[in-house]
Design a protein around this motif. Structure first.
Motif, short mmCIF file in Angstrom:
data_model
loop_
_atom_site.label_atom_id
_atom_site.label_comp_id
_atom_site.label_asym_id
_atom_site.label_seq_id
_atom_site.Cartn_x
_atom_site.Cartn_y
_atom_site.Cartn_z
N UNK A 236 0.84 -1.21 0.00
CA UNK A 236 0.00 0.00 0.00
C UNK A 236 0.87 1.26 0.00
N UNK A 237 1.90 1.27 0.83
CA UNK A 237 2.79 2.43 0.89
C UNK A 237 3.50 2.63 -0.44
N UNK A 238 4.01 1.56 -1.03
CA UNK A 238 4.75 1.67 -2.28
C UNK A 238 3.86 2.15 -3.42
N UNK A 239 2.62 1.69 -3.46
CA UNK A 239 1.70 2.15 -4.50
C UNK A 239 1.37 3.62 -4.30
N UNK A 240 1.19 4.02 -3.05
CA UNK A 240 0.89 5.42 -2.76
C UNK A 240 2.06 6.32 -3.17
N UNK A 242 4.19 5.71 -5.49
CA UNK A 242 4.18 5.72 -6.95
C UNK A 242 3.14 6.69 -7.49
N UNK A 243 2.00 6.77 -6.79
CA UNK A 243 0.91 7.67 -7.20
C UNK A 243 1.08 9.09 -6.67
N UNK A 244 2.17 9.33 -5.96
CA UNK A 244 2.46 10.64 -5.35
C UNK A 244 1.38 11.03 -4.34
N UNK A 245 0.95 10.02 -3.58
CA UNK A 245 0.03 10.27 -2.46
C UNK A 245 0.82 10.33 -1.16
N UNK A 246 0.21 10.90 -0.12
CA UNK A 246 0.94 11.19 1.11
C UNK A 246 0.89 10.02 2.11
N UNK A 247 2.01 9.82 2.79
CA UNK A 247 2.12 8.81 3.84
C UNK A 247 2.18 9.54 5.18
N UNK A 248 1.19 9.28 6.03
CA UNK A 248 1.09 9.95 7.33
C UNK A 248 1.37 8.91 8.42
N UNK A 249 2.47 9.09 9.13
CA UNK A 249 2.83 8.17 10.21
C UNK A 249 2.12 8.58 11.49
N UNK A 250 1.63 7.59 12.23
CA UNK A 250 1.05 7.85 13.55
C UNK A 250 2.10 7.45 14.58
N UNK A 251 2.91 8.41 14.98
CA UNK A 251 3.92 8.17 15.99
C UNK A 251 5.32 8.06 15.45
N UNK A 252 6.27 8.43 16.29
CA UNK A 252 7.68 8.33 15.91
C UNK A 252 8.11 6.87 15.74
N UNK A 253 7.40 5.93 16.40
CA UNK A 253 7.72 4.51 16.22
C UNK A 253 7.46 4.09 14.77
N UNK A 254 6.38 4.59 14.19
CA UNK A 254 6.06 4.26 12.79
C UNK A 254 7.10 4.85 11.85
N UNK A 255 7.49 6.09 12.12
CA UNK A 255 8.53 6.72 11.28
C UNK A 255 9.80 5.89 11.33
N UNK A 256 10.21 5.50 12.52
CA UNK A 256 11.45 4.76 12.68
C UNK A 256 11.40 3.41 11.95
N UNK A 257 10.27 2.72 12.06
CA UNK A 257 10.14 1.42 11.41
C UNK A 257 10.19 1.56 9.89
N UNK A 258 9.40 2.48 9.36
CA UNK A 258 9.33 2.62 7.90
C UNK A 258 10.64 3.12 7.31
N UNK A 259 11.23 4.12 7.94
CA UNK A 259 12.47 4.68 7.40
C UNK A 259 13.62 3.68 7.49
N UNK A 260 13.53 2.72 8.40
CA UNK A 260 14.54 1.67 8.50
C UNK A 260 14.57 0.81 7.26
N UNK A 261 13.40 0.56 6.67
CA UNK A 261 13.31 -0.39 5.55
C UNK A 261 13.08 0.30 4.21
N UNK A 262 13.11 1.64 4.19
CA UNK A 262 12.89 2.38 2.93
C UNK A 262 14.21 2.61 2.21
N UNK A 263 14.19 2.45 0.89
CA UNK A 263 15.40 2.76 0.12
C UNK A 263 15.41 4.24 -0.25
#
Length: 343
Positions: A236-240, A242-263
């Motif tokens: 879902x995140x990768x498709x968003x 690609x479509x230039x839609x916004x990703x809204x993290x709920x909490x710094x824990x979410x930011x940390x998890x996603x940014x860890x695995x994002x290229x």
């Protein structure tokens, strides 16, 4: 380096010490400061207005880690000790804090129900230690749910039940402190988001201890926490993106998890692991566009993460206004929505 040099004092009257639902209001009626990450302008609202600030197509990412009763009372010899679990290492082994810091490395710690623990060595940083318990797996969780208590800091005067430290959607036990940015959500609000065309997905990051007592804070460069990114969430995140839609993290824990695995292109991979990622000013977030979070203490590394979204000067200015306007801090407190720059 944290923002501790940007000192501001939180009055005791602005430390939220009671769950808002116990005052007769709904969880989503807490206040919300909406902060434009580009201009630094802010406005005051309530969290139940969140859907007014999000757009169809936005993706809201929740952390559904469930808070465990991480405080255990035991004895080492004749002396009573309090243990605060911090991070699961294996089925029977946990990093933990021994409150007070006075203990013997050679004597086992005895708990209720004939459960014992031995100190195996130092944890990932001082003052944490590694404890090996005599039970593991389901038996360990049965033990802590029967005899443990939720972590409660000094600004919380009453021992509220464990349910007060859960988000409504929490389902995977593992956090020793509540991923509190999601606490203000209600099922009604989540349903409104979905009806507006906003996608809601989940991940897990099991939050460790955020404070060691006696003005000691975790080292943000070596604070391991376990995470899991489901395949559906990554898709879902990768498709968003690609479509230039916004990703809204709920909490710094979410930011940390996603940014860890994002290229570098913001593409997120699914999977699980342990992150030690320290996000601070000057680091470009690769996947996250906006953030829903609480209000943080000046010593907390969470503020460093926020400065990767918004200039430090603008953030501190908004915090000063929040203090003057009576916003409430900590896990039962008010919220901050940092709006993303249009993508």
């Amino acid at each position: 380096m944290t923002l501790a040099n940007e000192q501001f004092e939180i009055p005791t009257t602005q430390s939220a010490n009671i769950p808002i639902e116990l005052t007769g209001k709904s969880r989503d009626s807490v206040r919300m400061m909406v902060l434009d990450r580009k201009t630094g302008q802010f406005s005051n609202h309530h969290f139940n207005e969140l859907d007014s600030f999000l757009q169809p197509g936005d993706v809201v990412v929740l952390n559904n880690s469930r808070t465990i009763p991480a405080v255990l009372k035991g004895k080492q010899g004749k002396r009573e000790v309090e243990i605060r679990l911090s991070r699961r290492v294996s089925a029977q082994t946990w990093e933990a804090l021994i409150v007070g810091g006075i203990y013997s490395n050679t004597k086992c710690i005895e708990f209720s129900n004939e459960v014992t623990a031995t100190i195996e060595g130092q944890g990932s940083e001082r003052p944490l230690v590694v404890l090996s318990f005599s039970v593991g797996g389901a038996d360990f969780y049965q033990f802590i749910y029967k005899y443990g208590e939720p972590i409660r800091y000094e600004y919380i005067e009453h021992p509220w039940p464990l349910e007060a430290y859960q988000t409504v959607y929490a389902s995977v036990p593992g956090s020793v402190e509540m991923p509190s940015a999601g606490r203000a959500f209600t099922w009604q609000l989540l349903n409104r988001l979905k009806k507006k065309g906003i996608e809601v997905v989940i991940l897990q990051l099991h939050a460790g201890l955020s404070y060691y007592g006696n003005d000691r804070w975790p080292n943000p460069t070596n604070h391991p926490e376990a995470f899991h990114i489901p395949l559906h969430t990554a898709k879902v995140i990768n498709q968003a993106k690609k479509d230039r839609r916004r990703i809204i993290a709920v909490g710094t824990t979410v930011v940390r998890a996603i940014e860890t695995v994002a290229d570098d292109n913001g593409h997120v991979r699914s999977g699980e692991g342990t992150t030690r990622l320290y996000i601070k000013a000057g680091m470009k977030l690769k996947a996250i566009d906006g953030l829903i979070t609480g209000l943080h203490e000046p010593e907390a590394s969470h503020l460093d993460l926020l400065t990767s979204l918004i200039e430090k000067k603008k953030l501190i200015h908004a915090y000063e206004a929040a203090l003057k306007q009576g916003y409430l801090w900590h896990e039962f407190g008010d919220m901050n929505l940092i709006l993303p720059i249009e993508v």
